[in-house]
Design an enzyme around this catalytic site. Structure first.
Site, PDB file in Angstrom:
ATOM      1  N   ASP A 109      -1.632   0.034 -17.351  1.00 26.88           N
ATOM      2  CA  ASP A 109      -1.106  -0.659 -16.180  1.00 26.88           C
ATOM      3  C   ASP A 109      -0.988   0.370 -15.054  1.00 26.88           C
ATOM      4  O   ASP A 109      -0.575   1.507 -15.296  1.00 26.88           O
ATOM      5  CB  ASP A 109       0.283  -1.213 -16.520  1.00 26.88           C
ATOM      6  CG  ASP A 109       0.568  -2.517 -15.822  1.00 26.88           C
ATOM      7  OD1 ASP A 109       0.279  -2.598 -14.629  1.00 26.88           O
ATOM      8  OD2 ASP A 109       1.073  -3.437 -16.482  1.00 26.88           O
ATOM      9  N   ASP A 210      -1.297  -3.698 -10.848  1.00 28.14           N
ATOM     10  CA  ASP A 210      -0.091  -4.432 -10.483  1.00 28.14           C
ATOM     11  C   ASP A 210      -0.133  -4.876  -9.019  1.00 28.14           C
ATOM     12  O   ASP A 210      -0.465  -4.065  -8.142  1.00 28.14           O
ATOM     13  CB  ASP A 210       1.105  -3.492 -10.704  1.00 28.14           C
ATOM     14  CG  ASP A 210       2.425  -4.192 -10.574  1.00 28.14           C
ATOM     15  OD1 ASP A 210       2.717  -5.041 -11.426  1.00 28.14           O
ATOM     16  OD2 ASP A 210       3.181  -3.878  -9.626  1.00 28.14           O
ATOM     17  N   GLU A 265      -3.706  -8.167 -10.682  1.00 23.77           N
ATOM     18  CA  GLU A 265      -2.640  -9.169 -10.616  1.00 23.77           C
ATOM     19  C   GLU A 265      -2.620  -9.696  -9.190  1.00 23.77           C
ATOM     20  O   GLU A 265      -2.304  -8.954  -8.255  1.00 23.77           O
ATOM     21  CB  GLU A 265      -1.297  -8.536 -10.977  1.00 23.77           C
ATOM     22  CG  GLU A 265      -0.225  -9.594 -11.136  1.00 23.77           C
ATOM     23  CD  GLU A 265       1.196  -9.053 -11.078  1.00 23.77           C
ATOM     24  OE1 GLU A 265       2.090  -9.740 -11.572  1.00 23.77           O
ATOM     25  OE2 GLU A 265       1.410  -7.960 -10.522  1.00 23.77           O
ATOM     26  N   HIS A 339       4.865 -10.621 -19.620  1.00 26.89           N
ATOM     27  CA  HIS A 339       6.235 -10.115 -19.561  1.00 26.89           C
ATOM     28  C   HIS A 339       7.013 -10.630 -18.351  1.00 26.89           C
ATOM     29  O   HIS A 339       8.185 -10.313 -18.208  1.00 26.89           O
ATOM     30  CB  HIS A 339       6.187  -8.580 -19.538  1.00 26.89           C
ATOM     31  CG  HIS A 339       5.520  -8.079 -18.290  1.00 26.89           C
ATOM     32  ND1 HIS A 339       4.170  -8.257 -18.042  1.00 26.89           N
ATOM     33  CD2 HIS A 339       6.011  -7.457 -17.197  1.00 26.89           C
ATOM     34  CE1 HIS A 339       3.874  -7.754 -16.867  1.00 26.89           C
ATOM     35  NE2 HIS A 339       4.970  -7.251 -16.329  1.00 26.89           N
ATOM     36  N   ASP A 340       6.350 -11.358 -17.449  1.00 25.59           N
ATOM     37  CA  ASP A 340       7.025 -11.894 -16.265  1.00 25.59           C
ATOM     38  C   ASP A 340       7.273 -13.393 -16.372  1.00 25.59           C
ATOM     39  O   ASP A 340       7.748 -14.008 -15.403  1.00 25.59           O
ATOM     40  CB  ASP A 340       6.176 -11.662 -15.010  1.00 25.59           C
ATOM     41  CG  ASP A 340       6.142 -10.204 -14.595  1.00 25.59           C
ATOM     42  OD1 ASP A 340       7.123  -9.492 -14.875  1.00 25.59           O
ATOM     43  OD2 ASP A 340       5.125  -9.791 -14.013  1.00 25.59           O
TER      44      ASP A 340
END
Ligand code: NOJ
Length: 561
Positions: A109, A210, A265, A339-340
């Site tokens: 990431d 990200d 993302e 995870h969000d």
């Protein structure tokens, strides 16, 4: 002529990452090896055989760089070091080696929109306006003694923080401890390319980038007009003026030469933009994470509400992306969880009576689509929401800020907790459930975040049954690697107005695959393709008379004609 045909074949040959499945690891909650309560790299290494057995070929690991941890690693203080809570650089190198031995690629990431305020660049930047690092961030003078504009942080409140010693504000689209970087500064970009190259030289296989579509802000950062309920400044930094240029530059300097797999993302992004990011001709990213389908239960675009979704809306969003990305050479990253997000099984289906059926339905609907499928840790054993009952159980700043905001606006505590139980990302951050011992085999110490519910789903207990969810995933992953219709076929939605059943057809040449899924607990009768055979179903068989199928609660079928 022969050579020319061969070249065409090579060009149209699918890339490995287009046929593979990616597994997402949230390292903090995956496997703890030293019983300090925090998952770590050695823990991941100890589970590589498990992942290999599942059949995945890529792993995306959320950030493990040195960080104060205000946003669990998305606030990076040193891009070049592994945070000691996760282990050492040696551990990381071993992870790479062990993963590669098993033909598993590692995607790191990478957070390039902002750093932590503990990063040395920021510490320098706030020393004075003349400091060379000052221009690495987005500082602005006050306007009439106030914030430079009315943008709102994604973690609540103003997106600006005042620094008295400078008499200036800095922009933070996320937490106040996460200042945004100034990508207009060529020196900063150069530093970033060098850092990306450092990781490339370590032998990693790619990056998940990200909030990468937020890196280019509109020049003068004007006030937002707040005309629509979602306006908060995002119109001036989402897919901003130079973003494609910057990403293309990273492609030329790092991604391309290293043959990287990259996934961006891209929140709040229209399909036309996602196509630009992922069309291979443009040399930017391999694939796109977009979020419209997981906002389907927002009320008037607002996340922190008790929302309900309509299946017809979900189908329409997914179908739009399927058709338009495919038609225009874009590539989707397919996912229900990360995870969000709260767990999709709790959100869209039944995580109680029909938990197995629901988990398999989600898997089948996702793996039938066009794109690269992702599995978030625990999805393969039907993990459900954490359903915390007290705000003290939460660690996540975003959730806590949202709770306080709700109370400030007059929502009572009980309702605010109910909203968090439905929408908070903390729902999916509880430890991975390996077995049914205390703390589910994640740690023998005190876990950094506790699971307060008694659940009898774990890797060990699930896999002790035949036809379990894990083996259902194994079958789907295998199928994706070889089935051309699933990899390359066109997509067609059937019955858009049907609010109970989602069915679609994938077609390549004369082969057709139909996916049909009952999203309700009522039996549903529907028509299927003539003379088709069952490839996979979550009940193990099919109940049909000629081409009429009787779908049981949450039944999902993949059929081939
Ligand atoms: C998206 C990440 O997935 C999320 O966890 C994080 O809080 C924000 N970006 C900010 O980096």
């Amino acid at each position: 002529m022969k050579k020319c045909l061969k070249e065409i074949e090579e060009i149209t040959e699918m890339q490995q990452w287009q046929k593979s499945t990616v597994y997402q690891i949230y390292p903090r909650s995956f496997q703890d090896s030293n019983d300090d309560g925090i998952g770590d790299i050695k823990g991941i290494i100890s589970r590589l055989d498990y992942l290999h057995d599942l059949g995945i070929e890529l792993i995306w690991i959320t950030p493990m760089y040195v960080s104060p941890g205000n946003d669990n690693g998305y606030d990076i203080a040193d891009y070049y070091q592994i945070d000691p809570i996760f282990g050492t650089m040696d551990n990381f190198e071993k992870l790479l080696k062990e993963a590669h031995k098993r033909d598993i690629k590692i995607i790191m990431d990478m957070v390039l929109n902002h750093t932590s305020n503990e990063h040395s660049w920021f510490k320098e930047a706030i020393k004075s306006k003349d400091n060379p690092y000052h221009d690495y961030y987005l500082f602005k003078d006050p306007v009439d003694g106030h914030e430079p504009n009315n943008w709102v942080s994604k973690f609540s409140g103003s997106a600006w923080e005042y620094v008295p010693s400078l008499n200036q504000y800095y922009l933070h689209l996320y937490d106040v401890t996460m200042p945004d970087l100034n990508w207009r500064n060529p020196e900063l970009r150069q530093k970033i390319f060098e850092m990306l190259t450092f990781w490339a030289n370590k032998g990693i296989d790619g990056f998940r980038l990200d909030v990468i579509n937020n890196i280019s802000k509109t020049k003068n950062m004007p006030d937002d007009t707040f005309e629509t309920p979602t306006d908060d400044g995002r119109n001036f930094y989402t897919n901003g003026p130079h973003v494609h240029e910057y990403i293309h530059e990273m492609y030329r300097k790092v991604f391309g030469p290293n043959n990287f797999v990259t996934v961006g993302e891209l929140s709040s992004t229209p399909i036309s933009e996602a196509v630009k990011y992922t069309d291979p001709k443009r040399e930017e990213l391999s694939m796109a994470f977009t979020f419209h389908h997981v906002k389907v239960d927002y009320t008037n675009g607002k996340k922190w509400t008790l929302g309900h979704y309509k299946l017809t809306d979900l189908k329409s969003i997914i179908s739009d992306w399927q058709i338009k990305m495919h038609k225009n050479n874009g590539w989707n990253a397919l996912f229900w969880n990360n995870h969000d997000q709260p767990r999709a099984i709790s959100r869209f289906l039944d995580d109680n009576k029909y938990r197995d059926e629901s988990a398999k339905l989600l898997a089948l609907v996702e793996f039938g689509l066009q794109g690269t499928p992702y599995i978030y840790q625990g999805e393969e054993i039907a993990m459900k929401n954490s359903y915390f009952t007290d705000i003290k159980q939460y660690k996540d700043h975003e959730s806590i800020n949202a709770y306080n905001d709700l109370l400030k606006k007059g929502t009572d505590k009980k309702t605010a907790i109910k909203i968090l139980q439905q929408k908070s990302r903390e729902n999916s951050r509880i430890p991975m459930q390996w077995d049914l011992s205390e703390n589910y085999g994640f740690t023998k110490g005190m876990p950094w975040i506790k699971s307060f519910q008694k659940d009898n789903y774990s890797v060990k207990s699930v896999r002790s049954h035949s036809n379990n969810i894990f083996s259902f995933y194994q079958n789907l992953i295998k199928l994706r690697k070889t089935n051309k219709t699933l990899m390359e076929g066109s997509y067609k939605l059937l019955d858009p107005e049907d609010n109970s059943v989602y069915s679609y057809i994938r077609q390549k040449d004369d082969k057709r695959i139909m996916v049909i899924a009952n999203f309700t607990e009522k039996e549903q009768k529907r028509t299927i393709l003539n003379d088709c055979k069952l490839i996979l179903g979550n009940y193990g068989n099919i109940r049909k008379t000629s081409n009429i199928v009787k779908l049981r609660p949450y039944e999902a079928l993949m059929l081939e004609q």
